[in-house]
Design a protein around this motif. Sequence first.
Motif, PDB file in Angstrom:
ATOM      1  N   GLU A 171     -46.468   1.404  23.450  1.00  0.00           N
ATOM      2  CA  GLU A 171     -45.689   2.635  23.555  1.00  0.00           C
ATOM      3  C   GLU A 171     -46.547   3.733  24.169  1.00  0.00           C
ATOM      4  O   GLU A 171     -47.708   3.893  23.789  1.00  0.00           O
ATOM      5  N   PRO A 172     -46.005   4.506  25.113  1.00  0.00           N
ATOM      6  CA  PRO A 172     -46.758   5.642  25.656  1.00  0.00           C
ATOM      7  C   PRO A 172     -47.004   6.687  24.581  1.00  0.00           C
ATOM      8  O   PRO A 172     -46.240   6.786  23.610  1.00  0.00           O
ATOM      9  N   HIS A 228     -44.422  -0.509  38.291  1.00  0.00           N
ATOM     10  CA  HIS A 228     -43.593  -1.183  39.285  1.00  0.00           C
ATOM     11  C   HIS A 228     -44.262  -1.249  40.655  1.00  0.00           C
ATOM     12  O   HIS A 228     -43.821  -2.011  41.520  1.00  0.00           O
ATOM     13  N   PHE A 281     -51.071   0.823  30.588  1.00  0.00           N
ATOM     14  CA  PHE A 281     -49.630   0.744  30.830  1.00  0.00           C
ATOM     15  C   PHE A 281     -49.330   0.133  32.200  1.00  0.00           C
ATOM     16  O   PHE A 281     -48.374  -0.635  32.360  1.00  0.00           O
ATOM     17  N   ARG A 327     -48.022   3.424  39.115  1.00  0.00           N
ATOM     18  CA  ARG A 327     -47.059   3.037  38.088  1.00  0.00           C
ATOM     19  C   ARG A 327     -46.865   1.525  38.029  1.00  0.00           C
ATOM     20  O   ARG A 327     -47.139   0.807  39.005  1.00  0.00           O
ATOM     21  N   SER A 377     -38.464   2.324  39.409  1.00  0.00           N
ATOM     22  CA  SER A 377     -38.386   1.210  40.349  1.00  0.00           C
ATOM     23  C   SER A 377     -38.984   1.662  41.680  1.00  0.00           C
ATOM     24  O   SER A 377     -39.282   2.835  41.867  1.00  0.00           O
ATOM     25  N   PHE A 382     -45.898   6.918  32.826  1.00  0.00           N
ATOM     26  CA  PHE A 382     -45.272   6.403  31.613  1.00  0.00           C
ATOM     27  C   PHE A 382     -43.735   6.412  31.689  1.00  0.00           C
ATOM     28  O   PHE A 382     -43.077   6.091  30.702  1.00  0.00           O
ATOM     29  N   ALA A 383     -43.183   6.785  32.826  1.00  0.00           N
ATOM     30  CA  ALA A 383     -41.726   6.878  32.936  1.00  0.00           C
ATOM     31  C   ALA A 383     -41.081   5.506  32.769  1.00  0.00           C
ATOM     32  O   ALA A 383     -41.523   4.517  33.356  1.00  0.00           O
ATOM     33  N   ARG A 384     -40.030   5.460  31.968  1.00  0.00           N
ATOM     34  CA  ARG A 384     -39.300   4.212  31.743  1.00  0.00           C
ATOM     35  C   ARG A 384     -38.247   4.021  32.842  1.00  0.00           C
ATOM     36  O   ARG A 384     -37.684   4.971  33.365  1.00  0.00           O
ATOM     37  N   GLY A 385     -38.003   2.767  33.172  1.00  0.00           N
ATOM     38  CA  GLY A 385     -36.929   2.445  34.104  1.00  0.00           C
ATOM     39  C   GLY A 385     -37.224   2.783  35.539  1.00  0.00           C
ATOM     40  O   GLY A 385     -36.327   2.810  36.377  1.00  0.00           O
TER      41      GLY A 385
END
Length: 408
Positions: free
Chosen positions: A389-390, A305, A340, A303, A404, A399-402
Motif C-alpha cells: 500500500e502507498p 505501467h 512500488f 510509474r 496506464s 503511487f496513482a492507482r489505475g
Amino acid sequence: MSDDRYTVISADCHAGADLLDYRPYLEKRYQDDFDLWAATYVNPYEDLLADSADRNWNSARRLAELEEDGIVAEVIFPNTIPPFFPSGSLMAPAPTAAEFERRWAGLRAHNRWLADFCAAAPGRRAGVFQILLNDVEEAVKEIRWAAGAGLKGGLMLPGTPPGSGLPELHARVYDPIWAVCAELGVPVNHHAGSASPPLGDEPAARAVFMVETTWFSHRALWHLVFGGAFRRHPDLRLVLTEQGSGWIPGVLAMLDYYHGRLLAAAQATTAEAKFGVGLAESMGRPPSEVWHENCFVGASFMRPHEVPLRDRIGLDKIMWGSDYPHDEGTYPYTREGLRFAFAGVPQNELAAMLGGNAARVYGFDLDLLDPIAAKVGPTVAEIAEPLPEPPADATSPVFARGASVRVW
C-alpha cells in the motif's frame, strides 16, 4: 553500487537562490534596477513562500534530506524566481526585445549562483544552466562559460511555443548552439513545462495545460530529428526530462513512419511527395536510430505501467528522477516509490536506471558516490519487495492507482 545497496542519482531535482541572494551575482550595472524591481515583486508561488522553501538553497538541509531519502547525487534544474522574471524561468514566456537585456542578466546571475551551489557539494550536484534563444551568439558564449565553470548538468533548452516570436527548434539558426554542445560534450536538456503556449485565465486552462504540456515538450525531439541537428552534429545529446516515458515507443514508431514516407517522397512514390521535397538528405537516419544513439529520458518518478516498456525505450536511456523538492516528487517516500514501481526488476537493470546511466550522461564519479551509497542508499532487498500500500499522505503520481500508458 555496492554489493547490497543501489547508488541513486536523481536526474530531476530543482533548486535556485532566494530572490535577494541573486543580487551579488548580477553585474553591478543591473543591481540598482534589481533593487527597485525586487522591492515591488510579489512571489506567486506558495511553495516558495513556505517554511520549506529553503530546500531550494540550503545546501546542508538539501544534502541531509536527499541522503535520508536514499539519494546521493542530483541533476539540478531551476525552480526559484531569477532577477527580472515574472515567474519561474522554466515557465516564463520568451522575453520581448525590450525585456531581453535584463532577463538575460537575471539568467546569467542564476547560472553563477548555481556554479557556487554545486561547488558547495563537490561531485554531488550537476547543475543545469540556462540560456535564452533570442541571441544565439550570447547563448554560445554562456555555454562555453558554463562548461568551464563546472556546470555538468548541461544546457536547459527553452521551448519555442506557438506565439513566442522565436524560430522553431528545427531552424538552422540554432546550429551554433548544437555545435558547441556537441564539441564540449554538453547535454541538451528539455524539461516539461517550458514549451507550452499561454492558455489564458479560464479555469479550464489548468486542465488543458496538464493534458498538453508534455506533448509540447516532446516536440523538441521531432524538431531536432527532422531538422537534421543530429545528422550535422552526431555527438549532440538530448535529454527529455519529467515528460513521462511510456509515450516513447509509440511516438518513435510514428516518427519512423513519417520519416519513411517522406524519404520515399523523394521518388514521388507516396502521397506525401509534395511535403518531402528536399528532406531526404537533411533528415538523416530514422528517428528510432537517432533516439538510441543520441537521446535519453529523465524518467521522473517512473510509474509501474512504464517499467515493462524499459526494453523498448532502451535500458541505457532511462534515468530515474525524484523531482525534489516538488510536491509531485517522491520525497520523503523515495524508497516506497522505488518498491512500488520496480519490485521484480533485475538488479543490474535497476542499477543502470537509478544511477549508472545518469553517471555516464552527466559525468558523475561513481568511485566517489558508491561509498556514500553504501551507507545511505536503498538496499537491494528492500526494493525487491513489492509495496502493498502507498503511504497515506504520499502525493507523487508514482503511487496513482489505475494509471496506464499515455498517448504522449
